[in-house]
Design a protein around this motif. Sequence first.
Motif, PDB file in Angstrom:
ATOM      1  N   ARG A  35      15.589  45.909  23.569  1.00 36.83           N
ATOM      2  CA  ARG A  35      16.190  46.419  22.321  1.00 36.83           C
ATOM      3  C   ARG A  35      17.457  47.212  22.605  1.00 36.83           C
ATOM      4  O   ARG A  35      18.486  47.006  21.955  1.00 36.83           O
ATOM      5  N   ASN A  36      17.401  48.124  23.590  1.00 32.59           N
ATOM      6  CA  ASN A  36      18.574  48.928  23.920  1.00 32.59           C
ATOM      7  C   ASN A  36      19.702  48.063  24.471  1.00 32.59           C
ATOM      8  O   ASN A  36      20.879  48.296  24.185  1.00 32.59           O
ATOM      9  N   ALA A  37      19.336  47.068  25.269  1.00 33.47           N
ATOM     10  CA  ALA A  37      20.342  46.155  25.813  1.00 33.47           C
ATOM     11  C   ALA A  37      21.035  45.389  24.696  1.00 33.47           C
ATOM     12  O   ALA A  37      22.265  45.229  24.703  1.00 33.47           O
ATOM     13  N   ALA A  38      20.280  44.921  23.724  1.00 32.80           N
ATOM     14  CA  ALA A  38      20.869  44.193  22.599  1.00 32.80           C
ATOM     15  C   ALA A  38      21.768  45.101  21.777  1.00 32.80           C
ATOM     16  O   ALA A  38      22.879  44.708  21.386  1.00 32.80           O
ATOM     17  N   ASP A  39      21.316  46.328  21.528  1.00 36.23           N
ATOM     18  CA  ASP A  39      22.129  47.265  20.738  1.00 36.23           C
ATOM     19  C   ASP A  39      23.472  47.540  21.420  1.00 36.23           C
ATOM     20  O   ASP A  39      24.532  47.480  20.779  1.00 36.23           O
ATOM     21  N   LEU A  40      23.430  47.850  22.723  1.00 35.66           N
ATOM     22  CA  LEU A  40      24.661  48.191  23.430  1.00 35.66           C
ATOM     23  C   LEU A  40      25.570  46.975  23.572  1.00 35.66           C
ATOM     24  O   LEU A  40      26.800  47.084  23.463  1.00 35.66           O
ATOM     25  N   THR A  41      24.982  45.825  23.796  1.00 36.08           N
ATOM     26  CA  THR A  41      25.776  44.589  23.898  1.00 36.08           C
ATOM     27  C   THR A  41      26.501  44.301  22.592  1.00 36.08           C
ATOM     28  O   THR A  41      27.692  43.935  22.595  1.00 36.08           O
ATOM     29  N   LEU A  42      25.821  44.450  21.471  1.00 31.34           N
ATOM     30  CA  LEU A  42      26.465  44.212  20.177  1.00 31.34           C
ATOM     31  C   LEU A  42      27.615  45.187  19.941  1.00 31.34           C
ATOM     32  O   LEU A  42      28.651  44.816  19.375  1.00 31.34           O
ATOM     33  N   THR A  43      27.465  46.420  20.381  1.00 32.20           N
ATOM     34  CA  THR A  43      28.556  47.395  20.263  1.00 32.20           C
ATOM     35  C   THR A  43      29.749  46.966  21.100  1.00 32.20           C
ATOM     36  O   THR A  43      30.895  46.981  20.635  1.00 32.20           O
ATOM     37  N   PHE A  44      29.498  46.545  22.349  1.00 34.51           N
ATOM     38  CA  PHE A  44      30.581  46.125  23.239  1.00 34.51           C
ATOM     39  C   PHE A  44      31.261  44.857  22.728  1.00 34.51           C
ATOM     40  O   PHE A  44      32.463  44.662  22.957  1.00 34.51           O
ATOM     41  N   ARG A  45      30.516  43.995  22.079  1.00 38.82           N
ATOM     42  CA  ARG A  45      31.091  42.745  21.577  1.00 38.82           C
ATOM     43  C   ARG A  45      32.224  42.984  20.581  1.00 38.82           C
ATOM     44  O   ARG A  45      33.089  42.136  20.412  1.00 38.82           O
ATOM     45  N   GLU A  46      32.216  44.125  19.955  1.00 41.67           N
ATOM     46  CA  GLU A  46      33.222  44.410  18.940  1.00 41.67           C
ATOM     47  C   GLU A  46      34.604  44.642  19.527  1.00 41.67           C
ATOM     48  O   GLU A  46      35.600  44.498  18.823  1.00 41.67           O
ATOM     49  N   PHE A  47      34.664  44.996  20.828  1.00 38.94           N
ATOM     50  CA  PHE A  47      35.966  45.383  21.369  1.00 38.94           C
ATOM     51  C   PHE A  47      36.250  44.917  22.792  1.00 38.94           C
ATOM     52  O   PHE A  47      37.409  44.917  23.209  1.00 38.94           O
ATOM     53  N   HIS A  48      35.213  44.516  23.563  1.00 37.69           N
ATOM     54  CA  HIS A  48      35.461  44.298  24.992  1.00 37.69           C
ATOM     55  C   HIS A  48      35.632  42.822  25.313  1.00 37.69           C
ATOM     56  O   HIS A  48      34.732  42.014  25.080  1.00 37.69           O
ATOM     57  N   PRO A  49      36.794  42.434  25.888  1.00 36.89           N
ATOM     58  CA  PRO A  49      37.056  41.012  26.139  1.00 36.89           C
ATOM     59  C   PRO A  49      36.108  40.367  27.135  1.00 36.89           C
ATOM     60  O   PRO A  49      35.830  39.176  27.035  1.00 36.89           O
ATOM     61  N   VAL A  50      35.612  41.109  28.122  1.00 39.80           N
ATOM     62  CA  VAL A  50      34.693  40.517  29.098  1.00 39.80           C
ATOM     63  C   VAL A  50      33.400  40.091  28.411  1.00 39.80           C
ATOM     64  O   VAL A  50      32.876  38.992  28.644  1.00 39.80           O
ATOM     65  N   ILE A  51      32.894  40.958  27.539  1.00 39.33           N
ATOM     66  CA  ILE A  51      31.690  40.624  26.787  1.00 39.33           C
ATOM     67  C   ILE A  51      31.946  39.421  25.895  1.00 39.33           C
ATOM     68  O   ILE A  51      31.129  38.506  25.781  1.00 39.33           O
ATOM     69  N   GLN A  52      33.112  39.398  25.273  1.00 41.12           N
ATOM     70  CA  GLN A  52      33.441  38.333  24.325  1.00 41.12           C
ATOM     71  C   GLN A  52      33.662  36.997  25.021  1.00 41.12           C
ATOM     72  O   GLN A  52      33.160  35.958  24.570  1.00 41.12           O
ATOM     73  N   VAL A  53      34.411  36.993  26.114  1.00 41.72           N
ATOM     74  CA  VAL A  53      34.793  35.745  26.776  1.00 41.72           C
ATOM     75  C   VAL A  53      33.669  35.192  27.651  1.00 41.72           C
ATOM     76  O   VAL A  53      33.412  33.985  27.652  1.00 41.72           O
ATOM     77  N   LEU A  54      32.989  36.071  28.382  1.00 43.60           N
ATOM     78  CA  LEU A  54      31.991  35.626  29.352  1.00 43.60           C
ATOM     79  C   LEU A  54      30.564  35.764  28.846  1.00 43.60           C
ATOM     80  O   LEU A  54      29.620  35.430  29.555  1.00 43.60           O
ATOM     81  N   GLY A  55      30.392  36.233  27.597  1.00 46.52           N
ATOM     82  CA  GLY A  55      29.054  36.342  27.032  1.00 46.52           C
ATOM     83  C   GLY A  55      28.182  37.324  27.775  1.00 46.52           C
ATOM     84  O   GLY A  55      27.011  37.058  28.053  1.00 46.52           O
ATOM     85  N   GLY A  56      28.731  38.492  28.097  1.00 49.19           N
ATOM     86  CA  GLY A  56      27.993  39.475  28.864  1.00 49.19           C
ATOM     87  C   GLY A  56      26.894  40.160  28.072  1.00 49.19           C
ATOM     88  O   GLY A  56      27.033  40.405  26.876  1.00 49.19           O
ATOM     89  N   VAL A  57      25.799  40.454  28.749  1.00 52.01           N
ATOM     90  CA  VAL A  57      24.695  41.243  28.199  1.00 52.01           C
ATOM     91  C   VAL A  57      24.563  42.492  29.064  1.00 52.01           C
ATOM     92  O   VAL A  57      24.410  42.393  30.284  1.00 52.01           O
ATOM     93  N   VAL A  58      24.621  43.669  28.443  1.00 49.79           N
ATOM     94  CA  VAL A  58      24.557  44.928  29.187  1.00 49.79           C
ATOM     95  C   VAL A  58      23.129  45.163  29.671  1.00 49.79           C
ATOM     96  O   VAL A  58      22.188  45.142  28.884  1.00 49.79           O
ATOM     97  N   LEU A  59      22.992  45.420  30.970  1.00 50.35           N
ATOM     98  CA  LEU A  59      21.665  45.559  31.576  1.00 50.35           C
ATOM     99  C   LEU A  59      21.279  46.996  31.876  1.00 50.35           C
ATOM    100  O   LEU A  59      20.084  47.299  31.997  1.00 50.35           O
ATOM    101  N   ASP A  60      22.250  47.893  32.030  1.00 54.09           N
ATOM    102  CA  ASP A  60      21.916  49.254  32.440  1.00 54.09           C
ATOM    103  C   ASP A  60      22.909  50.254  31.877  1.00 54.09           C
ATOM    104  O   ASP A  60      23.963  49.887  31.354  1.00 54.09           O
TER     105      ASP A  60
END
Length: 222
Positions: A35-60
Amino acid sequence: MQSELARLFDEVPDELVVYFERVQGAAIPHLLKSRNAADLTLTFREFHPVIQVLGGVVLDDEDTSDHHLYLTRPPLAGMILHLSHDGDSHVVFPSLDAYLSAAQAARDSGDAIAGFHPPQTPRAADPRALGALITELLDGYDEESTAMIVATVLPSLDLVDADLLSRLAAHEDFYLGEAVANEIARRPSRELAAVARLCAAHRHPQAAAAGTRALEAIAAIR
């Protein structure tokens, strides 16, 4: 767990489900539950190109502004990238299993996971696809493209596409030429001498100095 991850994907990767099942029962500091990983990933998706381009999921989250990301899109899908606030972001582990093993070793030693990064950046399994991504970023060049190429994808590229490397070496953005030269210095090869000379001839002294170091590394090959 599946429903939490479904907020991120149309089809959740099986290995990511297995990973979070293992994390759920492991007492490892800083590793996020699904749940926390999904929440933080969705926040990063709004602004971070690495998350957007490479489909990153925050693990820690170690409260350092640095994070490890599981990458879900080719050409680095399945690999773990260290997203560093100081710009030195790059792939550090080839898989979730390798990352989790490092996290367990960090817990047992009391050190940060970053202390267990392997000395060599894992290479992309499909270098042609990674080269195509770099070319796409160059064709749509902007400041975010530079950050993606220099810190995130170039360290995972095998240095065999001389045309692409030459394009990077001669680019007006000296950070690209410097980055190519630095990678050549880390992995010198006589076949890369022409690219290193392009870097050394760059009009910006920072790229030129890196190119000179690359040429010296090549000259030192026995």
